[in-house]
Scaffold this active site. Structure first.
Site, PDB file in Angstrom:
ATOM      1  N   GLN A 228      53.708  73.089   8.875  1.00 15.09           N
ATOM      2  CA  GLN A 228      53.203  74.371   8.406  1.00 15.09           C
ATOM      3  C   GLN A 228      51.747  74.228   7.919  1.00 15.09           C
ATOM      4  OE1 GLN A 228      55.847  77.289   6.443  1.00 15.09           O
ATOM      5  NE2 GLN A 228      54.702  76.856   4.598  1.00 15.09           N
TER       6      GLN A 228
ATOM      7  N   ASN B  82      60.879  77.433  15.336  1.00 16.27           N
ATOM      8  CA  ASN B  82      60.090  76.263  15.736  1.00 16.27           C
ATOM      9  C   ASN B  82      59.307  76.496  17.022  1.00 16.27           C
ATOM     10  OD1 ASN B  82      61.294  75.201  13.527  1.00 16.27           O
ATOM     11  ND2 ASN B  82      62.665  73.804  14.623  1.00 16.27           N
TER      12      ASN B  82
ATOM     13  N   THR C 208      11.198  58.612  16.542  1.00 14.65           N
ATOM     14  CA  THR C 208      12.331  57.703  16.356  1.00 14.65           C
ATOM     15  C   THR C 208      12.163  57.200  14.923  1.00 14.65           C
ATOM     16  OG1 THR C 208      11.167  55.714  17.099  1.00 14.65           O
ATOM     17  CG2 THR C 208      12.322  56.972  18.789  1.00 14.65           C
ATOM     18  N   HIS C 209      13.241  56.990  14.228  1.00 14.09           N
ATOM     19  CA  HIS C 209      13.199  56.600  12.800  1.00 14.09           C
ATOM     20  C   HIS C 209      12.417  57.617  11.962  1.00 14.09           C
ATOM     21  CE1 HIS C 209      14.438  52.541  14.217  1.00 14.09           C
ATOM     22  NE2 HIS C 209      13.588  52.817  15.198  1.00 14.09           N
TER      23      HIS C 209
ATOM     24  N   GLU D  74      20.772  75.209   5.840  1.00 16.49           N
ATOM     25  CA  GLU D  74      21.385  74.249   4.900  1.00 16.49           C
ATOM     26  C   GLU D  74      22.898  74.460   4.808  1.00 16.49           C
ATOM     27  OE1 GLU D  74      18.504  73.298   1.323  1.00 16.49           O
ATOM     28  OE2 GLU D  74      18.367  75.390   1.874  1.00 16.49           O
TER      29      GLU D  74
ATOM     30  N   LYS E 221       8.669  80.299  -3.185  1.00 16.15           N
ATOM     31  CA  LYS E 221       9.676  79.668  -2.335  1.00 16.15           C
ATOM     32  C   LYS E 221      10.201  80.561  -1.209  1.00 16.15           C
ATOM     33  CE  LYS E 221      11.282  75.835  -2.845  1.00 16.15           C
ATOM     34  NZ  LYS E 221      12.373  75.416  -3.581  1.00 16.15           N
TER      35      LYS E 221
ATOM     36  N   SER F 159      54.495  80.784   3.678  1.00 16.69           N
ATOM     37  CA  SER F 159      53.213  80.642   4.382  1.00 16.69           C
ATOM     38  C   SER F 159      52.643  81.995   4.790  1.00 16.69           C
ATOM     39  CB  SER F 159      53.405  79.771   5.626  1.00 16.69           C
ATOM     40  OG  SER F 159      54.439  80.294   6.438  1.00 16.69           O
TER      41      SER F 159
ATOM     42  N   SER G  87      13.530  82.016  -4.426  1.00 12.44           N
ATOM     43  CA  SER G  87      14.047  81.285  -5.573  1.00 12.44           C
ATOM     44  C   SER G  87      14.088  82.224  -6.763  1.00 12.44           C
ATOM     45  CB  SER G  87      13.126  80.096  -5.856  1.00 12.44           C
ATOM     46  OG  SER G  87      13.153  79.761  -7.220  1.00 12.44           O
TER      47      SER G  87
ATOM     48  N   LYS H 266      48.157  75.171  10.052  1.00 16.73           N
ATOM     49  CA  LYS H 266      47.477  76.444  10.224  1.00 16.73           C
ATOM     50  C   LYS H 266      46.216  76.619   9.377  1.00 16.73           C
ATOM     51  CE  LYS H 266      51.743  78.145  10.510  1.00 16.73           C
ATOM     52  NZ  LYS H 266      52.115  76.840  11.031  1.00 16.73           N
TER      53      LYS H 266
ATOM     54  N   TYR I   6      60.483  69.082  14.816  1.00 14.35           N
ATOM     55  CA  TYR I   6      59.767  69.867  13.812  1.00 14.35           C
ATOM     56  C   TYR I   6      60.019  69.333  12.405  1.00 14.35           C
ATOM     57  CZ  TYR I   6      58.215  73.624  10.799  1.00 14.35           C
ATOM     58  OH  TYR I   6      57.563  74.322   9.819  1.00 14.35           O
TER      59      TYR I   6
ATOM     60  N   ASN J 244      13.336  79.565   1.208  1.00 12.94           N
ATOM     61  CA  ASN J 244      14.273  78.466   1.457  1.00 12.94           C
ATOM     62  C   ASN J 244      15.121  78.689   2.707  1.00 12.94           C
ATOM     63  OD1 ASN J 244      13.431  77.162  -0.916  1.00 12.94           O
ATOM     64  ND2 ASN J 244      14.891  78.341  -2.156  1.00 12.94           N
TER      65      ASN J 244
HETATM   66  N1  ARG Z   1      56.330  78.830   8.707  1.00  7.43           N
HETATM   67  C1  ARG Z   1      56.775  77.750   9.538  1.00  7.43           C
HETATM   68  C2  ARG Z   1      55.567  76.934  10.024  1.00  7.43           C
HETATM   69  O1  ARG Z   1      54.517  77.425   9.921  1.00  7.43           O
HETATM   70  C3  ARG Z   1      57.499  78.288  10.716  1.00  7.43           C
HETATM   71  C4  ARG Z   1      58.496  77.352  11.295  1.00  7.43           C
HETATM   72  C5  ARG Z   1      59.618  77.171  10.378  1.00  7.43           C
HETATM   73  N2  ARG Z   1      60.656  76.380  10.945  1.00  7.43           N
HETATM   74  C6  ARG Z   1      61.589  75.807  10.189  1.00  7.43           C
HETATM   75  N3  ARG Z   1      62.458  75.076  10.807  1.00  7.43           N
HETATM   76  N4  ARG Z   1      61.601  75.926   8.891  1.00  7.43           N
HETATM   77  O2  ARG Z   1      55.687  75.839  10.480  1.00  7.43           O
END
Ligand code: ARG
Length: 456
Positions: free
Chosen positions: A322, A110, A155-156, A290, A283, A23, A277, A325, A317, A285
């Site tokens: 993961q 964790n 409205t509408h 948008e 144009k 990751s 455009s 994120k 966990y 835009n």
């Molecule tokens: N890269 C992991 C995550 O984002 C970190 C935690 C990993 N923990 C584990 N027990 N493998 O969740």
């Protein structure tokens, strides 16, 4: 690179499996929080007699130098590392030797990742709140300049009743104030430290979770270590709040797109926030508006992805987590980008009051006021409503507005009509006579402006 857990394994992991598992390419964003968290953790280990002062100094200096080198560009992230936590720890050990291996005492990745993400999202959310304050102020300032600008309220998407542009803009101020309060509320709820939960069950060391929590600006510790490592509620709360921000921006964008069309021409966007455009020379835009409208969908998607990822996960966990994120990063980055472009686009947008007024004059938006006029003269509202409806029908067929109908014709519909009706249905009167709190009336709008100012 040899795995941290190599001892337990007979074989190295597959290259594709490593890539799939890794990751670092997205969690490297957490480097500052990771290092800061480690510094405070090490300091606590020393206070608790688990590290001696020399070891703490080595670890702190080592971490500080890693931070410095990452910021200056002297050190690159090792894309072969599994994640940011492994990378920093390995780099520390490379720099200071075996003492680096003591840092992970009474901690697990964790609780480490749970901490880093919380710290990161806390900072990012504070930035979003600041941007929302700016947006509210910009919207308010436009409202203050347009307290006398009359436009049709819809409205509408059909012309409904006269309102002022200020009143319309203040509706958005109220939405943005709620957005701010939602985020502040989420910030308060999330501001508890998971660090020290360790893998899930806590630790046999006599650690001091509270002091680390305080040093990192938390209001306290998470009271259950299993919850500490598995809770991502705050990601969902923030993503839901960001999705709501985007929904508001998207509605506002949609209106700006409509208003800047030739069909409306209620506003003119600044050249700096529009595009031309490649083929049609005439144009101009509203691409920024948008795109904001379009990006709303991905923020909804981020929320759905996180909700779905967590659904059905057993405690505590699981590696599924993961996946939190990229979703939460995308959601906050999209909101920040959209707010950053929306604010100057709004600040430079020029309203065209003549066109708003011209639109307000057509469409019988004073018909309710004419019915109220009859009602105040003793005619039951439903009867008055029917009389005015009949007159509007005749006007539509003859191509006239209500103020172009002569009094005799009005009288043929009801004896109570008199010359004062014309004053009563002028657009200014329609606005002035809206005296209920929160209405489009001049006094009420003043009260709303003061309210938003006080909230800001
Ligand atoms: N890269 C992991 C995550 O984002 C970190 C935690 C990993 N923990 C584990 N027990 N493998 O969740």
């Amino acid at each position: 690179m040899e795995k941290m857990w190599a001892g337990r394994f007979e074989k190295a992991s597959d290259r594709l499996a490593d890539d799939f598992n890794s990751s670092i390419h997205f969690d490297k964003k957490l480097y500052k929080q990771d290092i800061k968290g480690s510094m405070e953790h090490a300091a606590m280990l020393c206070r608790s007699g688990i590290l001696n002062i020399q070891e703490l100094a080595k670890i702190s200096d080592g971490l500080a130098s890693i931070l410095e080198d990452l910021e200056s560009g002297a050190l690159d992230f090792d894309e072969n590392a599994e994640d940011i936590h492994m990378f920093v720890e390995a780099e520390l050990t490379k720099r200071i030797g075996d003492t680096g291996k003591k840092l992970h005492t009474a901690r697990s990745r964790n609780d480490q990742v749970a901490l880093d993400l919380r710290l990161y999202m806390r900072e990012e959310t504070i930035e979003v709140v600041e941007l929302l304050k700016k947006l509210t102020a910009a919207t308010l300032s436009l409202a203050k300049k347009n307290t006398e600008t009359i436009m049709p309220g819809y409205t509408h998407l059909q012309r409904a009743q006269p309102i002022t542009f200020a009143h319309h803009l203040l509706a958005y101020c109220m939405m943005f104030l709620r957005d701010i309060s939602r985020l502040v509320d989420a910030l308060l709820r999330m501001n508890y430290s998971p660090l020290g939960s360790c893998a899930l069950a806590g630790t046999t060391y006599n650690t001091d979770r509270d002091s680390v929590a305080a040093a990192l600006g938390f209001d306290g510790i998470m009271m259950n270590s299993i919850d500490g490592v598995s809770d991502r509620d705050y990601c969902i709360e923030l993503e839901a709040a960001f999705a709501t921000v985007m929904m508001h921006l998207s509605r506002f964008s949609e209106e700006i797109i409509l208003w800047s069309s030739w069909e409306f021409k209620f506003v003119e966007l600044d050249d700096a926030y529009t595009t031309g455009s490649s083929i049609m020379p005439q144009k101009k835009n509203p691409d920024m508006a948008e795109l904001v409208r379009g990006k709303c969908g991905r923020v909804y998607g981020d929320l759905m992805a996180t909700l779905t990822m967590l659904k059905g996960l057993p405690l505590a966990y699981n590696k599924d987590m993961q996946e939190d994120k990229e979703a939460v990063f995308d959601s906050v980055e999209t909101v920040k980008k959209c707010l950053t472009i929306f604010i100057p686009m709004l600040e430079t947008m020029k309203p065209i009051p003549e066109n708003m007024l011209a639109a307000a004059k057509r469409g019988f938006i004073n018909a309710t006021d004419l019915a109220d006029y009859l009602t105040k003269k003793g005619i039951p509202f439903r009867t008055a409503y029917k009389i005015v409806g009949t007159i509007v029908g005749e006007c539509v067929r003859s191509g006239r507005t209500l103020d172009e109908v002569p009094l005799e014709e009005y009288k043929a519909h009801s004896e109570v009509f008199d010359t004062d009706l014309y004053g009563e249905i002028s657009l200014e009167t329609c606005i002035r006579k809206r005296i209920s709190r929160g209405s489009t009336g001049y006094e009420s709008v003043k009260e709303q402006i003061a309210y938003v100012e006080a909230q800001l």
